[in-house]
Design an enzyme around this catalytic site. Structure first.
Site, mmCIF file in Angstrom:
data_model
loop_
_atom_site.group_PDB
_atom_site.id
_atom_site.type_symbol
_atom_site.label_atom_id
_atom_site.label_comp_id
_atom_site.label_asym_id
_atom_site.label_seq_id
_atom_site.Cartn_x
_atom_site.Cartn_y
_atom_site.Cartn_z
ATOM 1 N N GLU A 206 7.806 7.923 34.622
ATOM 2 C CA GLU A 206 8.108 7.257 33.297
ATOM 3 C C GLU A 206 9.626 6.945 33.506
ATOM 4 O O GLU A 206 10.559 7.763 33.723
ATOM 5 C CB GLU A 206 7.806 8.040 32.147
ATOM 6 C CG GLU A 206 6.171 8.036 31.998
ATOM 7 C CD GLU A 206 5.748 9.117 30.697
ATOM 8 O OE1 GLU A 206 5.276 8.543 29.952
ATOM 9 O OE2 GLU A 206 6.471 10.357 30.729
ATOM 10 N N HIS A 230 -3.555 15.057 30.638
ATOM 11 C CA HIS A 230 -3.781 13.766 31.210
ATOM 12 C C HIS A 230 -4.210 13.564 32.798
ATOM 13 O O HIS A 230 -4.927 12.907 33.022
ATOM 14 C CB HIS A 230 -2.495 12.747 30.875
ATOM 15 C CG HIS A 230 -2.183 12.849 29.560
ATOM 16 N ND1 HIS A 230 -3.015 12.896 28.583
ATOM 17 C CD2 HIS A 230 -0.960 12.361 28.992
ATOM 18 C CE1 HIS A 230 -2.180 12.716 27.471
ATOM 19 N NE2 HIS A 230 -1.061 12.422 27.382
HETATM 20 C C1 BG6 Z 1 1.761 11.961 25.745
HETATM 21 C C2 BG6 Z 1 3.253 12.825 26.364
HETATM 22 O O1 BG6 Z 1 0.885 12.782 25.599
HETATM 23 O O2 BG6 Z 1 1.684 10.712 26.805
HETATM 24 C C3 BG6 Z 1 4.290 11.787 26.422
HETATM 25 O O3 BG6 Z 1 3.417 13.594 25.201
HETATM 26 C C4 BG6 Z 1 4.032 10.696 27.509
HETATM 27 O O4 BG6 Z 1 5.478 12.442 27.120
HETATM 28 C C5 BG6 Z 1 2.703 9.903 27.108
HETATM 29 O O5 BG6 Z 1 4.910 9.733 27.587
HETATM 30 C C6 BG6 Z 1 2.201 9.020 28.234
HETATM 31 O O6 BG6 Z 1 1.295 8.253 27.534
HETATM 32 P P1 BG6 Z 1 0.957 6.632 27.998
HETATM 33 O O7 BG6 Z 1 -0.165 6.145 27.351
HETATM 34 O O8 BG6 Z 1 2.162 5.905 27.662
HETATM 35 O O9 BG6 Z 1 0.958 6.530 29.381
#
Ligand code: BG6
Length: 469
Positions: A206, A230
């Site tokens: 990110e 995730h």
């Molecule tokens: C969230 C985290 O669960 O998922 C965040 O708390 C992270 O820190 C995010 O940025 C990422 O999700 P996505 O859908 O933007 O990839």
């Protein structure tokens, strides 16, 4: 109760951030796309009234995807509001009143986990838990013992089949795509094992930092924030055995079996990093040793995967925002053409975001007299992520009683078991420059199986160069 449609939608934490960013937009989409028409009751302790909640809904939609007049009007016509403390029985008496004739409500707990028990108990004592479903947000616990405790608490009031634990990655199209591609084609399964796979890498990069989430993040860190949930879910989809049987648990059974076979991490297999400047983020403790980056080497103790190194990496303020999984295949037993071939020449690359793509890395001959080749990628699929947002899909599924895309108790506990030995600063945290791929120690971690393959958002054209690096 596992089938049938919920007949009311209750959300606790109605004035909070999650409701603002995700719940109102999802409700508007569900009304527009699926004709949802049922009481929607927001609960919070904010001293607000219904008009204030309606104004908040309007503001939420205007700032998160856009307000659509007809669906918005329907949404506010269905909206109710209960203001009160979650520890006060009167709050739940009022909720029961607002539920009217509803006999099978869904309760969404968009509140901190420390309040789950209080709310669940209030629901049970007021009769609101009868025939009801409950949806809880991640993080589900803070470690293995607290997750187990939370499960015991919820089970006092709700059977497992009525508990829906959200991990929004499970609602993502590309995450489902991994399973679809693997199990809708006969060519992958025969090579999806230790005989043919040399290593697996999953990177979640990110490019942004922690910004306004300093307080939350400093109690969480990358391992708890994205790896325990995730990334291990993505690993599960990538490595589990094919589901058998037809019921909702078919996939989750196989994923649970896989995650239970992942060996709990050892400190020497983990590198944590923190970007320079993190400690200046409001809400972060001055001497914080919380990680904003982590790299780890995992092993799956199964016949299919024994000996295959699996590397996972996640970080904030990386050079790009992109998540990719790479399955690297072994080279042929003999290099027939006597070339020096980059070790990652044969691979399957699955991009989970920002776009959806699946590419097969192979070597092809360069035209000419010599038998020399180059690395290319065959694009199996490429698509912008212009599909149903995960929260819309997941809330719709929970309302319909379809738990397939939710984390089951044994899965959540298996995920905590994997990371439990490396939680709470048991390994050093190394500083890294913003905009880099983390500390050098992460490069050393993968040295014998590397290098790391850095994901490249939407850049099909220079993929072969990346593979060759
Ligand atoms: C969230 C985290 O669960 O998922 C965040 O708390 C992270 O820190 C995010 O940025 C990422 O999700 P996505 O859908 O933007 O990839």
């Amino acid at each position: 109760m596992s089938n049938g449609m919920s007949d009311a939608f209750v959300f606790f934490g109605a004035t909070g951030d999650l409701a603002y960013k995700q719940i109102f937009p999802s409700l508007q989409d569900l009304i527009r796309d699926e004709g949802f028409s049922l009481p929607i009751i927001g609960v919070a302790k904010a001293g607000w009234n219904l008009d204030q909640l309606k104004a908040r809904a309007k503001d939420s939609l205007e700032n998160n995807g856009g307000l659509e007049q007809a669906a918005f009007e329907k949404l506010v016509s269905l909206l109710h509001y209960v203001d009160g403390d979650y520890a006060d029985a009167a709050t739940f008496t009022e909720l029961r009143k607002q539920l009217g004739d509803a006999k099978a409500p869904l309760h969404y707990l968009a509140v901190p986990p420390s309040l789950f028990g209080t709310v669940a108990e209030g629901l049970a004592k007021s009769g609101c838990a009868t025939n009801a479903r409950i949806v809880v947000e991640k993080p589900f616990g803070h470690n293995l013992p607290s997750a187990q405790e939370l499960n015991r608490t919820l089970h006092r009031f709700f059977p497992e089949e009525n508990i829906y634990r959200i991990d929004h990655y499970l609602g993502k199209e590309p995450v489902q795509n991994i399973l679809y591609t693997r199990f809708a084609n006969p060519i992958f399964e025969p090579i999806w094992n230790r005989e043919y796979v040399r290593s697996i890498q999953i990177t979640m990069a990110e490019s942004f930092g922690v910004s306004d989430r300093g307080r939350f993040y400093d109690e969480t860190g990358a391992i708890r924030d994205v790896v325990q949930n995730h990334m291990l879910q993505v690993l599960g989809n990538l490595t589990m055995a094919p589901p058998t049987g037809e019921d909702h648990d078919a996939e989750r059974d196989q994923k649970a079996a896989l995650l239970k076979a992942v060996v709990p991490l050892k400190p020497e297999d983990v590198v944590r990093g923190q970007y320079k400047g993190y400690k200046q983020v409001p809400g972060v403790a001055p001497g914080s040793t919380v990680e904003t980056f982590v790299a780890m080497k995992l092993h799956i103790d199964s016949w299919r995967w024994a000996g295959v190194p699996i590397y996972i990496r996640a970080g904030k303020v990386m050079p790009v925002t992109c998540m990719e999984a790479i399955v690297e295949f072994k080279r042929p037993p003999r290099e027939t053409f006597h070339e020096i071939v980059p070790r990652q020449s044969s691979h399957l690359r699955m991009q989970v975001g920002p776009d959806i793509s699946i590419d097969l890395g192979v070597r092809v001959k360069v035209p000419g007299e010599r038998m020399v080749g180059q690395d290319v990628e065959l694009r199996l699929k490429s698509q912008a992520v212009d599909v149903m947002p995960p929260y819309q899909r997941l809330l719709g599924d929970a309302m319909r009683g379809n738990g397939e895309l939710f984390a089951r108790q044994d899965l959540v506990e298996a995920q905590w078991r994997i990371v439990q030995p490396i939680l709470d600063n048991v390994t050093p945290v190394y500083q890294y420059e913003p905009g880099t791929w983390g500390p050098d120690e992460a490069v050393q971690l993968i040295a014998q199986d590397g290098p790391w393959i850095d994901p490249q958002p939407s850049s099909a054209d220079n993929r072969s160069q990346a593979a060759a690096k």
